[in-house]
Write a protein that holds these residues in place. Structure first.
Motif, PDB file in Angstrom:
ATOM      1  N   PRO A   1       1.034  -1.594  -0.418  1.00 28.98           N
ATOM      2  CA  PRO A   1       0.167  -0.148  -0.120  1.00 28.98           C
ATOM      3  C   PRO A   1       0.527   1.224  -0.137  1.00 28.98           C
ATOM      4  O   PRO A   1       0.202   1.835  -0.557  1.00 28.98           O
ATOM      5  CB  PRO A   1      -0.853  -0.394   0.904  1.00 28.98           C
TER       6      PRO A   1
ATOM      7  N   CYS B   1      -5.471   6.984   9.955  1.00 29.00           N
ATOM      8  CA  CYS B   1      -5.581   5.857   9.100  1.00 29.00           C
ATOM      9  C   CYS B   1      -5.750   4.332   9.319  1.00 29.00           C
ATOM     10  O   CYS B   1      -6.462   3.520   8.651  1.00 29.00           O
ATOM     11  CB  CYS B   1      -3.925   5.470   8.205  1.00 29.00           C
TER      12      CYS B   1
ATOM     13  N   ILE C   1      -8.184   1.866   7.998  1.00 28.01           N
ATOM     14  CA  ILE C   1      -8.634   0.608   8.055  1.00 28.01           C
ATOM     15  C   ILE C   1      -9.845  -0.499   8.425  1.00 28.01           C
ATOM     16  O   ILE C   1      -9.557  -1.596   8.272  1.00 28.01           O
ATOM     17  CB  ILE C   1      -6.985   0.375   7.817  1.00 28.01           C
TER      18      ILE C   1
ATOM     19  N   VAL D   1      -3.593   9.267   4.277  1.00 29.02           N
ATOM     20  CA  VAL D   1      -3.542   8.278   4.772  1.00 29.02           C
ATOM     21  C   VAL D   1      -4.083   7.906   2.639  1.00 29.02           C
ATOM     22  O   VAL D   1      -3.356   6.873   2.742  1.00 29.02           O
ATOM     23  CB  VAL D   1      -5.107   8.425   5.299  1.00 29.02           C
ATOM     24  N   VAL D   2      -4.852   8.567   1.910  1.00 29.74           N
ATOM     25  CA  VAL D   2      -5.662   8.241   0.642  1.00 29.74           C
ATOM     26  C   VAL D   2      -4.368   7.886  -0.061  1.00 29.74           C
ATOM     27  O   VAL D   2      -3.859   6.515  -1.066  1.00 29.74           O
ATOM     28  CB  VAL D   2      -6.566   9.132   0.570  1.00 29.74           C
TER      29      VAL D   2
ATOM     30  N   ALA E   1      -4.136   4.043   1.223  1.00 26.51           N
ATOM     31  CA  ALA E   1      -5.150   2.937   1.883  1.00 26.51           C
ATOM     32  C   ALA E   1      -6.779   3.479   1.037  1.00 26.51           C
ATOM     33  O   ALA E   1      -6.532   4.224   0.531  1.00 26.51           O
ATOM     34  CB  ALA E   1      -5.926   4.205   3.450  1.00 26.51           C
TER      35      ALA E   1
ATOM     36  N   TYR F   1      -7.296  -2.275   4.461  1.00 32.07           N
ATOM     37  CA  TYR F   1      -5.776  -2.601   3.213  1.00 32.07           C
ATOM     38  C   TYR F   1      -5.501  -0.786   4.240  1.00 32.07           C
ATOM     39  O   TYR F   1      -6.156   0.576   2.956  1.00 32.07           O
ATOM     40  CB  TYR F   1      -6.506  -2.015   1.543  1.00 32.07           C
ATOM     41  N   GLY F   2      -4.320  -0.760   3.848  1.00 36.28           N
ATOM     42  CA  GLY F   2      -3.269   0.414   4.074  1.00 36.28           C
ATOM     43  C   GLY F   2      -2.334   0.154   5.107  1.00 36.28           C
ATOM     44  O   GLY F   2      -1.872  -0.990   5.845  1.00 36.28           O
ATOM     45  N   SER F   3      -1.569   1.494   5.378  1.00 37.84           N
ATOM     46  CA  SER F   3       0.036   1.156   5.672  1.00 37.84           C
ATOM     47  C   SER F   3       0.008   2.174   6.821  1.00 37.84           C
ATOM     48  O   SER F   3      -0.106   3.704   6.103  1.00 37.84           O
ATOM     49  CB  SER F   3       0.707   1.364   5.191  1.00 37.84           C
TER      50      SER F   3
ATOM     51  N   ALA G   1       0.556   6.639   5.059  1.00 40.65           N
ATOM     52  CA  ALA G   1      -0.150   7.572   4.976  1.00 40.65           C
ATOM     53  C   ALA G   1       1.195   8.723   6.932  1.00 40.65           C
ATOM     54  O   ALA G   1       0.799  10.055   5.944  1.00 40.65           O
ATOM     55  CB  ALA G   1      -0.632   6.784   6.677  1.00 40.65           C
TER      56      ALA G   1
ATOM     57  N   ASN H   1      -2.493   3.048  -7.876  1.00 38.27           N
ATOM     58  CA  ASN H   1      -2.543   2.090  -6.614  1.00 38.27           C
ATOM     59  C   ASN H   1      -3.257   0.985  -6.880  1.00 38.27           C
ATOM     60  O   ASN H   1      -3.300  -0.256  -7.017  1.00 38.27           O
ATOM     61  CB  ASN H   1      -2.766   2.939  -5.122  1.00 38.27           C
TER      62      ASN H   1
END
Length: 370
Positions: A24, A72, A76, A303-304, A308, A314-316, A320, A359
């Motif tokens: 991500p 974030c 998630i 964050v996007v 994410a 899903y994300g990190s 972020a 992404n």
């Protein structure tokens, strides 16, 4: 039995390169590299990359990081909090009311403010999980409620919407320096004496380094990023966060306490917003009713950009943090590059769109989605 026969045919081998592509953080990494390359080319000699310039954009990035970590983890988990910006203004004003107007010890004012704000976060989460209403609507209502209190309370008590005197009220307090002090002063003095960083040449600060320490704001940002990354990737609770945002019903059927996870993430988001607020009022020495405007959207955008998904699961946190770094570098870099500051949001929109497209495109290639 041979090694080949022991291999499970249902397990598909994925190369290291392909694994890197579906991380991500990819969009955040690409965006960060692109931003730094741009400003190295167009603002290298402007002072952006000397000690004071680095501190300027690092502080701005740290502000975004603090609220991006909370946003974030909450995203998630599958939820949004649009009250973050109002929470920042509200928390700062409560500290001013408690510590300046009422004369409470600053440590007490800060502690009570944290309790109140985290309680608001818990209330947001409780309403969302108990009613099934979209968190977008619930926290939008909280946004207006908190902003209204932030304006009404100081007008009623002080007949003004800006309250100063916080720095004076915090003198000698044991808790306030954790949010408003600077660390590493002797090291920077040594760097200045050695000629590694610039020093003041005029006025009553001759010989002092232009950067006299690292603000606690940056320490909080780094600490929260490390904590958030550890929580998300190294603990069972982190797995619960992913599961709650990926498929809440399946997670609940598997024994994951989805409701508790979501409520705690709302509380953590409020905690991060309050940390930001305390650091801000300690830096400025005042609280204003307009503080924190649009911060909720900036946190979500960071964050996007960091990879994410708006749908959750899903994300990190590292992604972020990179998104927040992009924020800070672009905001300050445009000034150093001599670009009209109003174009900041244009740059931000372009970076956001590019990161999301990248992404999504890479993920579809790797997973075979259409």
């Amino acid at each position: 039995m041979s090694e080949a026969s022991q291999t499970d045919e249902r397990v598909k081998e994925i190369s290291g390169f392909r694994q890197a592509l579906i991380r991500p953080e990819l969009g955040g990494i690409v965006g960060t590299v692109a931003v730094f390359v741009f400003f190295l080319l167009f603002a290298f000699d402007s002072g952006m990359f000397n000690a004071q310039g680095v501190l300027n954009w690092s502080v701005v990035s740290a502000q975004f990081m603090i609220i991006a970590v909370g946003a974030c983890l909450l995203m998630i988990a599958g939820e949004f909090d649009l009250s973050v910006g109002s929470m920042i203004g509200f928390a700062g004003m409560m500290i001013a009311i408690f510590g300046v107007t009422l004369g409470w010890p600053m440590w007490m004012a800060i502690t009570i403010t944290f309790v109140i704000c985290v309680a608001f976060g818990a209330l947001n989460g409780y309403i969302v999980v108990k009613t099934g209403l979209p968190s977008f609507i619930v926290t939008l209502a909280t946004l207006f409620i908190l902003r209204g209190f932030t304006i009404f309370i100081p007008q009623t008590v002080e007949r003004k919407t800006i309250i100063g005197g916080i720095r004076e009220a915090a003198e000698g307090d044991w808790l306030a320096p954790i949010f408003g002090a600077k660390i590493g002063g002797p090291i920077f003095q040594w760097l200045g004496d050695a000629g590694i960083i610039a020093t003041f040449e005029r006025g009553n600060r001759v010989g002092e380094p232009v950067v006299n320490g690292i603000p606690m704001l940056m320490i909080w940002a780094i600490g929260l990023v490390i904590f958030g990354h550890w929580l998300l990737t190294r603990t069972r609770f982190g797995n619960w966060i992913f599961a709650s945002g990926g498929d809440a019903d399946a997670a609940r059927n598997s024994g994951v306490p989805v409701s508790a996870v979501k409520i705690q993430m709302f509380m953590f988001t409020a905690f991060c917003a309050t940390v930001f607020a305390v650091c801000q009022v300690m830096e400025f020495g005042s609280a204003g009713a307009d503080r924190g405007l649009l911060k909720e959207f900036e946190a979500i955008i960071a964050v996007v950009i960091g990879g994410a998904l708006l749908t959750g699961g899903y994300g990190s946190v590292i992604g972020a943090a990179l998104g927040a770094l992009i924020f800070g570098v672009v905001q300050q870099g445009l000034f150093f590059a001599g670009v009209e500051s109003s174009l900041f949001r244009v740059f931000l929109g372009v970076i956001l769109l590019a990161a999301v497209i990248l992404n999504t495109y890479i993920r579809r290639i790797i997973t075979g989605e259409r």
